[in-house]
Write a protein that holds these residues in place. Sequence first.
Motif, PDB file in Angstrom:
ATOM      1  N   ASP A   1       0.875  -1.172   0.000  1.00 41.43           N
ATOM      2  CA  ASP A   1       0.000   0.000   0.000  1.00 41.43           C
ATOM      3  C   ASP A   1       0.907   1.215   0.000  1.00 41.43           C
ATOM      4  OD1 ASP A   1      -1.631   2.196   0.657  1.00 41.43           O
ATOM      5  OD2 ASP A   1      -2.997   0.945   1.816  1.00 41.43           O
TER       6      ASP A   1
ATOM      7  N   ALA B   1       0.377   4.364  -0.373  1.00 41.14           N
ATOM      8  CA  ALA B   1      -0.095   5.529   0.384  1.00 41.14           C
ATOM      9  C   ALA B   1       0.230   5.415   1.868  1.00 41.14           C
ATOM     10  CB  ALA B   1      -1.587   5.709   0.186  1.00 41.14           C
ATOM     11  N   LYS B   2       0.259   4.178   2.357  1.00 36.22           N
ATOM     12  CA  LYS B   2       0.522   3.951   3.783  1.00 36.22           C
ATOM     13  C   LYS B   2       1.951   3.498   4.048  1.00 36.22           C
ATOM     14  CE  LYS B   2      -4.246   2.685   4.954  1.00 36.22           C
ATOM     15  NZ  LYS B   2      -5.126   1.642   5.545  1.00 36.22           N
TER      16      LYS B   2
END
Length: 123
Positions: free
Chosen positions: A73, A75-76
């Motif tokens: 992920d 974005a994370k």
Amino acid sequence: QVQLVESGGGLVQAGGSLRLSCAVSRRTFTLYAMGWFRQAPGKEREFVSTITWSSGHTYYADSVKGRFTIIRDNAKNTVYLQMNNLKSEDTAVYYCATTTAFPATRPAQYAYWGQGTQVTVSS
């Protein structure tokens, strides 16, 4: 300095599932890919899987192919290892690490490591 924090380990029965997480404190050009390794007592650290941040290309050890899935992920800044149909031989401390190569299967190819999370599979 890059910090990696694993979580999600635990005790599970054979045939069960677990999802491990690896959160990375920051991403730089050196963090081309992420990998998961595991180490059982008395054994060498063993490659499990790796994934590239940009394209999501993956590579697995034969022993986990078809049972484990690595996901990222962006974005994370987090990489996951979804482990299904767990077996007693999957019992180990699992580590995530960063690398500039793909597919990198040797521990020496990885620069930064997390502290590890214990996975225990009871039969």
